[in-house]
Design a protein around this motif. Structure first.
Motif, PDB file in Angstrom:
ATOM      1  N   GLY B 150       0.822  -1.211   0.000  1.00  0.00           N
ATOM      2  CA  GLY B 150       0.000   0.000   0.000  1.00  0.00           C
ATOM      3  C   GLY B 150       0.854   1.258   0.000  1.00  0.00           C
ATOM      4  O   GLY B 150       0.573   2.215  -0.730  1.00  0.00           O
ATOM      5  N   VAL B 151       1.904   1.244   0.814  1.00  0.00           N
ATOM      6  CA  VAL B 151       2.808   2.407   0.879  1.00  0.00           C
ATOM      7  C   VAL B 151       3.469   2.610  -0.482  1.00  0.00           C
ATOM      8  O   VAL B 151       3.541   3.734  -1.004  1.00  0.00           O
ATOM      9  CB  VAL B 151       3.871   2.204   1.992  1.00  0.00           C
ATOM     10  N   LEU B 152       3.925   1.498  -1.065  1.00  0.00           N
ATOM     11  CA  LEU B 152       4.574   1.558  -2.379  1.00  0.00           C
ATOM     12  C   LEU B 152       3.609   2.138  -3.426  1.00  0.00           C
ATOM     13  O   LEU B 152       3.966   3.031  -4.194  1.00  0.00           O
ATOM     14  CB  LEU B 152       4.964   0.130  -2.763  1.00  0.00           C
ATOM     15  N   THR B 166       4.022   7.401   8.035  1.00  0.00           N
ATOM     16  CA  THR B 166       2.667   7.952   8.165  1.00  0.00           C
ATOM     17  C   THR B 166       1.683   7.175   7.290  1.00  0.00           C
ATOM     18  O   THR B 166       0.567   6.876   7.715  1.00  0.00           O
ATOM     19  CB  THR B 166       2.654   9.441   7.755  1.00  0.00           C
ATOM     20  N   LEU B 167       2.117   6.861   6.073  1.00  0.00           N
ATOM     21  CA  LEU B 167       1.227   6.120   5.167  1.00  0.00           C
ATOM     22  C   LEU B 167       0.885   4.741   5.742  1.00  0.00           C
ATOM     23  O   LEU B 167      -0.274   4.323   5.726  1.00  0.00           O
ATOM     24  CB  LEU B 167       1.884   5.948   3.796  1.00  0.00           C
ATOM     25  N   ALA B 168       1.920   4.063   6.261  1.00  0.00           N
ATOM     26  CA  ALA B 168       1.687   2.725   6.831  1.00  0.00           C
ATOM     27  C   ALA B 168       0.752   2.819   8.033  1.00  0.00           C
ATOM     28  O   ALA B 168      -0.163   2.012   8.195  1.00  0.00           O
ATOM     29  CB  ALA B 168       3.014   2.090   7.235  1.00  0.00           C
ATOM     30  N   MET B 169       0.982   3.836   8.878  1.00  0.00           N
ATOM     31  CA  MET B 169       0.146   4.021  10.070  1.00  0.00           C
ATOM     32  C   MET B 169      -1.297   4.357   9.678  1.00  0.00           C
ATOM     33  O   MET B 169      -2.245   3.888  10.307  1.00  0.00           O
ATOM     34  CB  MET B 169       0.705   5.140  10.951  1.00  0.00           C
ATOM     35  N   ALA B 170      -1.430   5.190   8.647  1.00  0.00           N
ATOM     36  CA  ALA B 170      -2.780   5.574   8.218  1.00  0.00           C
ATOM     37  C   ALA B 170      -3.544   4.345   7.714  1.00  0.00           C
ATOM     38  O   ALA B 170      -4.720   4.156   8.042  1.00  0.00           O
ATOM     39  CB  ALA B 170      -2.696   6.632   7.124  1.00  0.00           C
ATOM     40  N   LEU B 171      -2.872   3.495   6.935  1.00  0.00           N
ATOM     41  CA  LEU B 171      -3.518   2.259   6.455  1.00  0.00           C
ATOM     42  C   LEU B 171      -3.916   1.382   7.638  1.00  0.00           C
ATOM     43  O   LEU B 171      -5.018   0.832   7.681  1.00  0.00           O
ATOM     44  CB  LEU B 171      -2.552   1.485   5.545  1.00  0.00           C
ATOM     45  N   ALA B 172      -2.991   1.285   8.620  1.00  0.00           N
ATOM     46  CA  ALA B 172      -3.271   0.454   9.803  1.00  0.00           C
ATOM     47  C   ALA B 172      -4.464   1.016  10.565  1.00  0.00           C
ATOM     48  O   ALA B 172      -5.332   0.259  11.025  1.00  0.00           O
ATOM     49  CB  ALA B 172      -2.042   0.401  10.705  1.00  0.00           C
ATOM     50  N   PHE B 173      -4.517   2.318  10.688  1.00  0.00           N
ATOM     51  CA  PHE B 173      -5.583   2.950  11.467  1.00  0.00           C
ATOM     52  C   PHE B 173      -6.951   2.714  10.815  1.00  0.00           C
ATOM     53  O   PHE B 173      -7.907   2.296  11.478  1.00  0.00           O
ATOM     54  CB  PHE B 173      -5.298   4.450  11.610  1.00  0.00           C
ATOM     55  N   VAL B 174      -7.005   2.947   9.502  1.00  0.00           N
ATOM     56  CA  VAL B 174      -8.278   2.758   8.788  1.00  0.00           C
ATOM     57  C   VAL B 174      -8.719   1.296   8.887  1.00  0.00           C
ATOM     58  O   VAL B 174      -9.855   0.982   9.244  1.00  0.00           O
ATOM     59  CB  VAL B 174      -8.131   3.177   7.302  1.00  0.00           C
ATOM     60  N   CYS B 175      -7.767   0.405   8.597  1.00  0.00           N
ATOM     61  CA  CYS B 175      -8.108  -1.016   8.556  1.00  0.00           C
ATOM     62  C   CYS B 175      -8.515  -1.523   9.946  1.00  0.00           C
ATOM     63  O   CYS B 175      -9.515  -2.238  10.078  1.00  0.00           O
ATOM     64  CB  CYS B 175      -6.904  -1.788   8.031  1.00  0.00           C
ATOM     65  N   ALA B 176      -7.745  -1.141  10.965  1.00  0.00           N
ATOM     66  CA  ALA B 176      -8.054  -1.606  12.320  1.00  0.00           C
ATOM     67  C   ALA B 176      -9.419  -1.094  12.765  1.00  0.00           C
ATOM     68  O   ALA B 176     -10.188  -1.825  13.393  1.00  0.00           O
ATOM     69  CB  ALA B 176      -6.979  -1.144  13.287  1.00  0.00           C
ATOM     70  N   THR B 177      -9.733   0.143  12.409  1.00  0.00           N
ATOM     71  CA  THR B 177     -10.987   0.733  12.886  1.00  0.00           C
ATOM     72  C   THR B 177     -12.200  -0.009  12.339  1.00  0.00           C
ATOM     73  O   THR B 177     -13.090  -0.404  13.096  1.00  0.00           O
ATOM     74  CB  THR B 177     -11.054   2.227  12.504  1.00  0.00           C
ATOM     75  N   PHE B 178     -12.235  -0.240  11.010  1.00  0.00           N
ATOM     76  CA  PHE B 178     -13.439  -0.920  10.500  1.00  0.00           C
ATOM     77  C   PHE B 178     -13.429  -2.409  10.823  1.00  0.00           C
ATOM     78  O   PHE B 178     -14.471  -3.053  10.866  1.00  0.00           O
ATOM     79  CB  PHE B 178     -13.708  -0.607   9.023  1.00  0.00           C
ATOM     80  N   SER B 389       4.436  -1.369  11.352  1.00  0.00           N
ATOM     81  CA  SER B 389       5.869  -1.235  11.663  1.00  0.00           C
ATOM     82  C   SER B 389       6.680  -2.195  10.803  1.00  0.00           C
ATOM     83  O   SER B 389       7.761  -1.849  10.325  1.00  0.00           O
ATOM     84  CB  SER B 389       6.128  -1.535  13.142  1.00  0.00           C
ATOM     85  N   LEU B 390       6.159  -3.422  10.601  1.00  0.00           N
ATOM     86  CA  LEU B 390       6.856  -4.389   9.750  1.00  0.00           C
ATOM     87  C   LEU B 390       6.946  -3.874   8.309  1.00  0.00           C
ATOM     88  O   LEU B 390       7.958  -4.059   7.639  1.00  0.00           O
ATOM     89  CB  LEU B 390       6.113  -5.730   9.754  1.00  0.00           C
ATOM     90  N   ALA B 391       5.853  -3.241   7.861  1.00  0.00           N
ATOM     91  CA  ALA B 391       5.847  -2.693   6.500  1.00  0.00           C
ATOM     92  C   ALA B 391       6.944  -1.646   6.362  1.00  0.00           C
ATOM     93  O   ALA B 391       7.704  -1.631   5.386  1.00  0.00           O
ATOM     94  CB  ALA B 391       4.486  -2.067   6.196  1.00  0.00           C
TER      95      ALA B 391
END
Lengths: 185, 497
Positions: B150-152, B166-178, B389-391
């Motif tokens: 996703g970041v790529l 930030t991009l990785a965290m944003a993806l994690a945040f959106v995905c974790a929330t829903f 973080s792994l990403a």
């Protein structure tokens, strides 16, 4: 520029902490909203009202902070909102400055040097924030983090966190200890 | 870099926003207990099951990044992957009647392994706990790879101003929330939308490839492709065969060995006529894989292979897809990432509560059950951020995406022999030690071979590619020895009697 590199490294830790706080508070918020009555699903929207938020903040500062779950919920929503705004500010300011930022030869050299110093420095160079703007964002984040930690402690966040990690320590409303019950099984 | 306009960003933004709204909407319906929050026992329709199956198995990194890259190097050899997937689906269908009794009791992969092998065992001496640990490792790494992709992708689309972290965290945040909002039921609701967006995106891409292949569009040679001095050296026949066999041993047992397959099995209302929906889902997964392989081959046959650029980006650049269609394609890829990550994260949360904390499944107190759900949400969220973080670490390490995917997916191979014995052999109940050893040895071999491959550099790609094959061999040998020993010991005890 070593000091800036150190500062940036600290900022990365803040960044993680902020996201963790955001996530933790958000999940607590969802859960507590579910615990209250049906109408309280709309409480997230009501908390967006600045009047409501500042009322709660004044209550908190005056020491009249009550342990009622719903009040705590609103406090957390307020903090959540601040965190969102500040994180948003940080990212948006990066965007705007990036669009008008043309690095001078010195800045380019600094960026090059910074990139060899730390991961965080590379992040900062990618954001291309001018130093003054960056410091402002940094100080705001520091303030937000301290405030959120204070509120979280007052709201019983450490105990909640322990219960989240090991839910068998949870005692239900009857006062019976779930750990002993589950261990028995 | 792709040339995005504001309207493309709006289209891309619709995907996470809609997923969030659908997820948050689904939490309004109450669930009956913490197990139902994660497993949605016997309440999911066939359409929901297929949607979840496709969402979890159309993996952006494994299909669109890895298969395109491999397709650009190896050509049609990569069709071994969808072929292995079809064989894996047939294997799953053959074994489904034997899985059914466990699914009927609401037992997923780890509990099924535990109920067969772990009589009288507790803690870390149980197969169940180790299996759970590997599932979590594999799934968190898998989600990490998705966020990496996703970041790529977002960087290709032109967001270099926002840092990768930030991009990785944003993806994690959106995905974790829903994901945490509605549990498996919420995920199923969101996945209808995400799967739709995925296939709109990739079929659009395929149409553009077909138009170019039949001469209706002239490919544009991008700058990065133009500066290539020489095409990379083509892999040898041995390399290709090792890749094909390695893929076979990863992808044939994958469906059977993945917790999400069992989770869907428990959730599925219909357990009699499973063939139709499963074959349909597998066909969609293979279609996505075929499109990715075609894209890789397109780059290869047109001589556009670049050392410095991923072939997927080269191909999209060469096709010069106009705005807003390019937004639709990237939005499809983002949907692919989110639909894979949500279900895997949900599985990880369930694995912790069920296999590590051993929470009672039939909790009567509503308050306690709600508290368990809250804890599960917490762990799901933690895993999402660990994946992010792994990403980030993956991007920093700059390893080949195929190698990282290999490490993440090879951990699944360790389950295959214990599962086959558990489902097919009556002696399995006496093979606790063999099952545990087979899993430990297979995992150890897989990790050691990958580490050796990484340390020795690009010349030893064959070592990494053959890791799943050797891991499978070690596991199979251990289980077979254990099985023979159990027969010998049974005969001896019969003689004594």
């Amino acid at each position: 520029m070593i000091w800036m590199s150190t500062l940036l490294n600290i900022d990365i830790i803040f960044f993680f902490a902020e996201f963790a706080a955001l996530f933790g508070l958000f999940s607590m918020m969802i859960d507590r909203a579910g615990k209250a009555s049906r109408e309280s699903h709309m409480v997230a929207l009501r908390a967006l009202s600045t009047e409501d938020f500042f009322d709660r903040l004044i209550e908190f500062i005056d020491g009249e902070y009550c342990q009622n779950g719903i009040v705590r919920l609103k406090m957390e929503q307020g903090i959540f909102l601040i965190l969102v705004i500040c994180s948003g500010f940080f990212v948006i300011s990066g965007y705007y400055s990036a669009s008008s930022f043309v690095p001078t030869a010195t800045e380019a050299a600094t960026a090059e040097r910074l990139s060899t110093l730390s991961v965080a420095a590379i992040e900062s160079v990618a954001l291309r924030l001018p130093v003054a703007q960056y410091l402002l964002a940094f100080l705001i984040q520091l303030g937000v983090l301290i405030l959120s930690v204070i509120v979280a402690i007052h709201a019983g966040f450490p105990q909640d966190m322990l219960r989240l990690i090991d839910p068998t320590r949870f005692k239900d409303s009857n006062g019976s200890n779930r750990k002993s019950a589950s261990q028995g099984k | 870099m792709l040339h995005f306009r504001w309207f493309d960003w709006v289209i891309v933004g619709i995907v996470p926003v809609t997923a969030l709204l659908l997820g948050l909407r689904s939490r309004r319906k109450p669930v009956s207990g913490w197990v139902d929050y994660f497993l949605f026992r016997r309440q999911m329709s066939s359409a929901g099951t297929v949607s979840n199956y496709v969402g979890a198995n159309v993996v952006f990194t494994a299909i669109f990044l890895v298969l395109t890259l491999e397709g650009s190097k190896r050509g049609w050899w990569v069709l071994a992957v969808p072929a292995a997937w079809i064989v894996g689906t047939i294997l799953l269908l053959v074994l489904y009647p034997r899985m059914a009794p466990y699914l009927q009791k609401g037992e997923t992969l780890h509990q099924a392994l535990g109920s067969v092998f772990d009589r009288g065992q507790t803690g870390w001496s149980t197969v169940r706990r180790w299996a759970s640990l590997w599932t979590i490792v594999a799934f968190v790494s898998g989600v990490g790879l998705e966020f990496y992709g996703g970041v790529l992708l977002l960087e290709w689309a032109g967001v270099p101003q926002i840092s990768r972290l930030t991009l990785a965290m944003a993806l994690a945040f959106v995905c974790a929330t829903f994901t945490i909002a509605g549990g498996l039921r919420g995920i199923a609701t969101v996945n209808y939308f995400l799967d739709g967006a995925t296939f709109i995106g990739i079929i659009t891409l395929f149409v553009f490839i077909a138009l170019a292949a039949f001469g209706f569009r002239v490919p544009v040679v991008t700058e990065s492709a133009a500066v290539v001095s020489a095409a990379p050296v083509a892999p040898s026949l041995t390399d290709n065969l090792t890749f094909a066999f390695g893929a076979f041993f990863i992808f044939v047992p994958m469906q059977l060995c993945a917790l999400d397959t069992w989770q869907r099995g428990v959730a599925w209302k219909e357990r009699k006529n499973v063939a139709g929906p499963l074959v349909f889902g597998a066909a969609l997964v293979c279609l996505a894989a075929y499109i990715a392989i075609t894209a890789g081959n397109y780059v290869r046959t047109r001589g556009l292979v670049s050392q410095s650029e991923h072939p997927l980006l080269t191909m999209i650049g060469a096709l010069a897809i106009p705005s807003p269609v390019i937004g639709l394609v990237v939005a499809g890829f983002i949907a692919t990432i989110l639909s894979t990550a949500d279900e895997l994260l949900n599985c990880c949360g369930y694995a912790v509560l069920s296999d590590f904390l051993n929470l009672p499944r039939n909790e009567n107190s509503e308050e306690t059950s709600r508290h368990y759900i809250r804890s599960g949400k917490f762990y799901t969220g933690v895993f999402a951020f660990v994946s992010a973080s792994l990403a980030f670490a993956g991007i920093r390490v700059q390893k080949q995406i195929t190698d990282m995917a290999n490490v993440a997916f090879a951990t699944q191979v360790v389950f295959i022999m214990p599962i086959l014995f558990a489902l097919l052999s009556k002696r399995a109940r006496k093979m606790h030690l063999s099952a545990l050893l087979a899993m430990l040895l297979a995992f150890g071999v897989s990790v050691i071979m990958t580490a050796i491959g990484w340390l020795r550099g690009p010349d030893s790609q064959i070592v990494i590619d053959s890791a799943p094959l050797v891991a499978f061999g070690v596991g199979a040998a251990t289980m077979t020895i254990g099985w023979i020993c159990s027969i010998v010991s049974a005969r001896k005890s019969r003689r004594h009697a």
